[in-house]
Design a protein around this motif. Structure first.
Motif, PDB file in Angstrom:
ATOM      1  N   TYR A  26      38.363  39.708  29.177  1.00 56.21           N
ATOM      2  CA  TYR A  26      38.171  38.269  29.337  1.00 56.21           C
ATOM      3  C   TYR A  26      38.513  37.733  30.714  1.00 56.21           C
ATOM      4  O   TYR A  26      38.258  36.566  31.003  1.00 56.21           O
ATOM      5  CB  TYR A  26      38.998  37.518  28.291  1.00 56.21           C
ATOM      6  CG  TYR A  26      38.470  37.715  26.885  1.00 56.21           C
ATOM      7  CD1 TYR A  26      37.373  36.989  26.423  1.00 56.21           C
ATOM      8  CD2 TYR A  26      39.046  38.638  26.023  1.00 56.21           C
ATOM      9  CE1 TYR A  26      36.873  37.168  25.143  1.00 56.21           C
ATOM     10  CE2 TYR A  26      38.562  38.829  24.735  1.00 56.21           C
ATOM     11  CZ  TYR A  26      37.475  38.089  24.314  1.00 56.21           C
ATOM     12  OH  TYR A  26      36.986  38.286  23.053  1.00 56.21           O
ATOM     13  N   PHE A  27      39.121  38.560  31.563  1.00 57.26           N
ATOM     14  CA  PHE A  27      39.500  38.080  32.892  1.00 57.26           C
ATOM     15  C   PHE A  27      38.989  39.037  33.960  1.00 57.26           C
ATOM     16  O   PHE A  27      38.927  40.242  33.753  1.00 57.26           O
ATOM     17  CB  PHE A  27      41.028  37.954  33.017  1.00 57.26           C
ATOM     18  CG  PHE A  27      41.641  36.992  32.040  1.00 57.26           C
ATOM     19  CD1 PHE A  27      41.602  35.635  32.269  1.00 57.26           C
ATOM     20  CD2 PHE A  27      42.249  37.462  30.879  1.00 57.26           C
ATOM     21  CE1 PHE A  27      42.159  34.750  31.362  1.00 57.26           C
ATOM     22  CE2 PHE A  27      42.812  36.587  29.963  1.00 57.26           C
ATOM     23  CZ  PHE A  27      42.760  35.224  30.206  1.00 57.26           C
ATOM     24  N   ALA A  28      38.620  38.456  35.100  1.00 60.71           N
ATOM     25  CA  ALA A  28      38.178  39.274  36.238  1.00 60.71           C
ATOM     26  C   ALA A  28      39.401  39.870  36.922  1.00 60.71           C
ATOM     27  O   ALA A  28      40.516  39.349  36.809  1.00 60.71           O
ATOM     28  CB  ALA A  28      37.378  38.412  37.215  1.00 60.71           C
ATOM     29  N   ARG A  29      39.187  40.971  37.604  1.00 60.42           N
ATOM     30  CA  ARG A  29      40.262  41.580  38.372  1.00 60.42           C
ATOM     31  C   ARG A  29      40.359  40.906  39.740  1.00 60.42           C
ATOM     32  O   ARG A  29      39.350  40.461  40.268  1.00 60.42           O
ATOM     33  CB  ARG A  29      40.001  43.084  38.518  1.00 60.42           C
ATOM     34  CG  ARG A  29      39.892  43.778  37.161  1.00 60.42           C
ATOM     35  CD  ARG A  29      39.679  45.243  37.293  1.00 60.42           C
ATOM     36  NE  ARG A  29      40.875  45.902  37.818  1.00 60.42           N
ATOM     37  CZ  ARG A  29      40.941  47.194  38.093  1.00 60.42           C
ATOM     38  NH1 ARG A  29      39.877  47.956  37.926  1.00 60.42           N
ATOM     39  NH2 ARG A  29      42.050  47.728  38.548  1.00 60.42           N
ATOM     40  N   PRO A  30      41.548  40.684  40.300  1.00 60.74           N
ATOM     41  CA  PRO A  30      42.833  41.259  39.895  1.00 60.74           C
ATOM     42  C   PRO A  30      43.615  40.453  38.868  1.00 60.74           C
ATOM     43  O   PRO A  30      44.738  40.831  38.539  1.00 60.74           O
ATOM     44  CB  PRO A  30      43.598  41.309  41.225  1.00 60.74           C
ATOM     45  CG  PRO A  30      43.109  40.098  41.959  1.00 60.74           C
ATOM     46  CD  PRO A  30      41.653  39.984  41.603  1.00 60.74           C
ATOM     47  N   TRP A  31      43.050  39.320  38.365  1.00 57.30           N
ATOM     48  CA  TRP A  31      43.800  38.528  37.382  1.00 57.30           C
ATOM     49  C   TRP A  31      44.079  39.321  36.117  1.00 57.30           C
ATOM     50  O   TRP A  31      45.160  39.211  35.531  1.00 57.30           O
ATOM     51  CB  TRP A  31      43.044  37.239  37.059  1.00 57.30           C
ATOM     52  CG  TRP A  31      43.005  36.296  38.217  1.00 57.30           C
ATOM     53  CD1 TRP A  31      41.930  35.978  38.996  1.00 57.30           C
ATOM     54  CD2 TRP A  31      44.122  35.585  38.759  1.00 57.30           C
ATOM     55  NE1 TRP A  31      42.297  35.109  39.990  1.00 57.30           N
ATOM     56  CE2 TRP A  31      43.639  34.844  39.862  1.00 57.30           C
ATOM     57  CE3 TRP A  31      45.471  35.501  38.430  1.00 57.30           C
ATOM     58  CZ2 TRP A  31      44.465  34.034  40.625  1.00 57.30           C
ATOM     59  CZ3 TRP A  31      46.307  34.687  39.195  1.00 57.30           C
ATOM     60  CH2 TRP A  31      45.790  33.966  40.277  1.00 57.30           C
ATOM     61  N   ALA A  32      43.132  40.141  35.696  1.00 53.43           N
ATOM     62  CA  ALA A  32      43.350  40.969  34.504  1.00 53.43           C
ATOM     63  C   ALA A  32      44.532  41.912  34.728  1.00 53.43           C
ATOM     64  O   ALA A  32      45.351  42.125  33.823  1.00 53.43           O
ATOM     65  CB  ALA A  32      42.086  41.762  34.175  1.00 53.43           C
TER      66      ALA A  32
END
Length: 224
Positions: A26-32
């Motif tokens: 559900y989140f893009a990297r680097p947030w994931a």
């Protein structure tokens, strides 16, 4: 089951384990990577807290004794799968991960076979160190993903010549490329190194557990 604070922390850790890979859905990297690392670190801290509080407040329970190791193994094994997933087929990460997974499956099988007798096999200090080292290693490897993708975000739109000039100091490093590249390199080496140490400790503690379990696995001789 009594809903004591130690048991609540154990259940929370059980629920948190499958959330680690969900962060990457559900989140893009680097947030994931950030969310997965924070979730893993918080869960690792609760691993220490629930046992400490249960002993200190005399709230030890059969539920906690059964669920606590399950929660630990679920969190570690799922996190290792995630780390190996985004690292690709990297033998330096895959091999110690395989040793850790193999040991956990092996010991779980022994515990199931021994049943009530498994309580006689106490967790050693070396096994506790193994758990600590592998949790630190995994947390650092999650940070590697953060530094790697933060680096790639900052070089987006830059040509190879510009990137090289910045990294070699010929152009001002306004985007922090040197920091992220250095952090990426060091976190990789430290994380992989600690994972190998955890892998070695895993083999040693697994063999120790098997050696102690052997007297309970011997067949009774018959005089037929």
């Amino acid at each position: 089951m009594r809903w004591t604070l130690p048991n609540i922390l154990t259940v929370a850790r059980l629920l948190a384990a499958p959330l680690v890979p969900i962060m990457f859905l559900y989140f893009a990297r680097p947030w994931a990577d950030w969310y997965a690392m924070i979730l893993f670190i918080v869960a690792s801290i609760t691993d220490y807290l629930d046992g400490y509080l249960a002993r200190a407040w005399k709230l030890e329970s059969l539920f906690g004794a059964a669920m606590d190791p399950i929660a630990d193994k679920a969190m570690v094994l799922i996190a290792l799968l995630v780390v190996n997933g985004y690292a690709g087929v990297t033998p330096w990460i895959l091999l110690p991960s395989a040793l850790i997974i193999y040991r956990e499956v092996f010991v779980a099988g022994l515990r199931e076979t021994l049943g009530d007798k498994a309580r006689a096999l106490k967790v050693t200090n070396l096994a506790k160190w193994k758990t600590t080292v592998q949790m630190v290693a995994i947390a650092i490897l999650f940070s590697t993903g953060i530094f790697e993708h933060s680096f790639y975000e900052r070089i987006s739109g830059m040509d190879d010549t510009m990137i090289l000039d910045v990294l070699e100091g010929r152009v001002a490093d306004e985007a922090g490329l040197i920091y992220f590249q250095t952090a990426w390199t060091w976190s990789t080496w430290i994380g992989v190194g600690l994972l190998w140490i955890a892998g070695v400790l895993t083999v040693i503690t697994g063999w120790d557990y098997f050696r102690k379990a052997m007297p309970f696995l011997k067949e009774e001789s018959s005089d037929a």
